[in-house]
Design a protein around this motif. Structure first.
Motif, mmCIF file in Angstrom:
data_model
loop_
_atom_site.group_PDB
_atom_site.id
_atom_site.type_symbol
_atom_site.label_atom_id
_atom_site.label_comp_id
_atom_site.label_asym_id
_atom_site.label_seq_id
_atom_site.Cartn_x
_atom_site.Cartn_y
_atom_site.Cartn_z
ATOM 1 N N ASN A 96 48.806 45.097 44.812
ATOM 2 C CA ASN A 96 48.522 44.541 43.500
ATOM 3 C C ASN A 96 47.038 44.685 43.131
ATOM 4 O OD1 ASN A 96 50.128 43.291 41.404
ATOM 5 N ND2 ASN A 96 48.689 41.579 41.577
ATOM 6 N N LEU A 147 44.563 50.080 36.625
ATOM 7 C CA LEU A 147 44.652 49.736 35.197
ATOM 8 C C LEU A 147 43.269 49.718 34.560
ATOM 9 C CD1 LEU A 147 47.301 46.873 34.837
ATOM 10 C CD2 LEU A 147 47.564 49.285 34.272
ATOM 11 N N PHE A 202 46.671 48.201 42.106
ATOM 12 C CA PHE A 202 47.285 48.321 40.775
ATOM 13 C C PHE A 202 46.300 47.899 39.676
ATOM 14 C CE2 PHE A 202 49.563 45.398 37.761
ATOM 15 C CZ PHE A 202 50.113 46.373 36.936
ATOM 16 N N ARG A 203 45.619 46.766 39.908
ATOM 17 C CA ARG A 203 44.681 46.277 38.885
ATOM 18 C C ARG A 203 43.466 47.191 38.752
ATOM 19 N NH1 ARG A 203 44.743 39.655 39.632
ATOM 20 N NH2 ARG A 203 46.948 39.366 39.095
#
Lengths: 270, 270
Positions: A128, A135, A131-132
């Protein structure tokens, strides 16, 4: 098909071809010796991301393979070059043992994500975080995208599925540096003075070894050293290609690499 | 774009996404989105039919509804289309015994399901339970099957918690699809069957209903492909780039559910 020239270089996969974990594939040492006597350039190319080049060499020497460090070209070497070229600070989702290959690379306050084979890091919280970062615009570098690998206790998920997960969630594409990428095979030949058309690749992965090599104009030889592998599913995507299959009869897998190299080389050299 | 009166003409029912539209989740609980509690109450007092359609797969339906009631929402279990009960029906119909890659919070939904000697994998938003080990177990179950069946409760890319965006089940579904060379069956948005079952519960045709959600692909794109209209709210996982999505164009973008309800009460069913 491009005109085939005399064989000058042989690329040999390591894991699954010369050895499976800490055991040599029976017959592989002798096969390698025979290959050396054929006066061709030999390079060892691997997507093994768990180990640094130094560890790989140590293991191969212990298994009595006659190999030197500068003959090994790994996907970690390729990843490091890309990180340096892009001048980024990577979050390294790689095995601890692979870290020496990234010595001197700045990793604090990361603005890139490098994914290798790191089962102990593929947990929700860490993915996660990656993932951030993605982004927020960090590039995603995949050491390779193998779907799975063979362990003593059976097949296990490779880094490919986790790279794919991050790609899907963020709608970005990873830059893959390992097999079966074209640049990987061309980089492996750098400094040998050999052309892809003069090269044969030997490996146990239909897509990553054979398919990848064929894409740059090399010949590809598939060895069947992983008897439990569901081959029908693996080979389905390559039906109709120029793949050279050597399906050993049941129970004859042990001497497969030697037999197959011999057959193929005799054919190519004569 | 056409006037709202034209865009909302003939709407007789509203299908509401829950997470990111009614509330934002936080570890174990949640925070209502400003104006949403009143908006749901106003809708329910109107002539419009109302149903909730969620891909929530970390909590059981009972726990989700209880949380929403605590946050002040007028909602009951019978008004919600949720993926776990729908999945149980499919499993029973087809005699499937799943390996469950799910969070503990939703396990009770599968109490009546035989999970011995699994012949399929069911994957839901498992959060922390998306460990390498659990993923690998699911992978091994699938690879052992002649015809691998992977059933996924939704296929969302990410969702929003108060701490930020979180990887959703879709990323992990993609990982298994890639590893095994298969495609999952999705129970949840954007699957057309899922929207149809919700419409059936409302007793409406697709053209009479409008979906309100925060996911441009799962909510808006999915509903539109079924012949429904769809609005995207600028809450939850909404990102400004959604308004320029290359494939999906919502029938309208609104700041939040309260604004959507204002417009619906003013223009719908005329």
């Amino acid at each position: 098909m491009a005109a085939r020239r005399a064989l000058k270089a042989v690329l040999v996969d390591l894991s699954g071809t010369l050895h499976i974990e800490d055991a040599a594939v029976p017959g592989a040492q002798e096969a390698l010796k025979r290959l050396r006597s054929a006066s061709v350039v030999v390079r060892f190319v691997t997507n093994t991301t768990k180990e640094s080049k130094r560890d790989l060499l140590e293991r191969l020497k212990k298994l009595e393979f006659d190999i030197s460090e500068d003959e090994i070209f790994t996907s970690l070497t390729a990843a490091r070059s890309l990180v340096e070229q892009k001048q980024v600070r990577p979050m390294l989702l790689v095995d601890d043992r692979a870290l020496p290959d990234f010595n001197g690379i700045q990793t604090s306050d990361p603005n890139a994500v490098v994914v290798g084979l790191a089962p102990e890091r593929f947990h929700y919280q860490i993915l996660n975080q990656a993932f951030r970062l993605l982004l927020d615009g960090a590039p995603l570098i995949a050491i390779h995208k193998a779907r799975y690998y063979k362990r003593k206790d059976g097949l296990a998920l490779g880094p490919g599925p986790f790279v794919t997960a991050l790609e899907y969630a963020t709608d970005i594409k990873a830059t893959v540096v390992g097999k079966p990428e074209k640049t990987f095979f061309l980089e492996a030949l750098r400094g040998t003075g050999c052309e892809p058309e003069e090269t044969v690749m030997i490996g146990d992965d239909c897509r990553d070894d054979v398919g990848g090599a064929q894409n740059v104009g090399m010949l590809g030889i598939l060895v069947k050293t992983a008897p439990g592998a569901p081959f029908a599913r693996l080979t389905g995507s390559l039906r109709g290609s120029r793949t050279c299959f050597f399906q050993s009869p049941p129970g004859a897998g042990k001497a497969s690499i030697e037999q197959e190299m011999k057959k193929k080389l005799i054919h190519l050299l004569t | 774009m056409a006037a709202w009166g034209q865009r909302l003409a003939g709407v007789r029912g509203v299908l509401l996404d829950i997470s990111g539209v009614l509330f934002d989740g936080a570890e174990g609980s949640g925070v209502p989105i400003a104006g949403s509690v009143e908006a749901v109450a106003r809708l329910k007092r109107s002539r419009l039919k109302v149903r909730f359609c969620t891909n929530e797969s970390q909590k059981s339906l009972g726990d989700l509804v209880e949380l929403l009631q605590q946050l002040g929402f007028d909602i009951s279990e019978g008004e919600v289309t949720a993926p776990a009960p729908a999945t149980c029906l499919i499993l029973k119909e087809r005699g499937l015994r799943p390996y469950l890659l799910i969070s503990d919070g939703i396990r009770s939904e599968f109490d009546q399901i035989d999970t011995s000697n699994p012949n399929c994998v069911v994957i839901a938003d498992a959060g922390e339970s998306f460990s390498y080990q659990n993923m690998n177990k699911a992978f091994q179950v699938l690879m052992e099957l002649e015809n691998p069946v992977l059933i996924s409760l939704g296929k969302g890319r990410y969702y929003k918690e108060t701490s930020g965006l979180m990887l959703d089940v879709g990323a992990y579904v993609k990982a298994l699809e890639y590893a095994c060379g298969i495609e999952a069956e999705v129970v949840g948005k954007p699957s057309p069957e899922y929207f149809k079952s919700a419409l059936q519960e409302m007793g409406l045709e697709a053209h009479q209903a409008i979906m309100i959600g925060d996911d441009i692909v799962g909510d808006v794109g999915g509903a539109q492909r079924c012949g429904m209209r769809a609005l995207q709210v600028r809450t939850g996982k909404f990102r400004p780039s959604d308004e320029h999505h290359p494939e999906v164009k919502a029938d309208g973008y609104v700041d939040n559910l309260a604004e959507a309800v204002d417009l619906l009460l003013q223009h719908a069913d005329k």
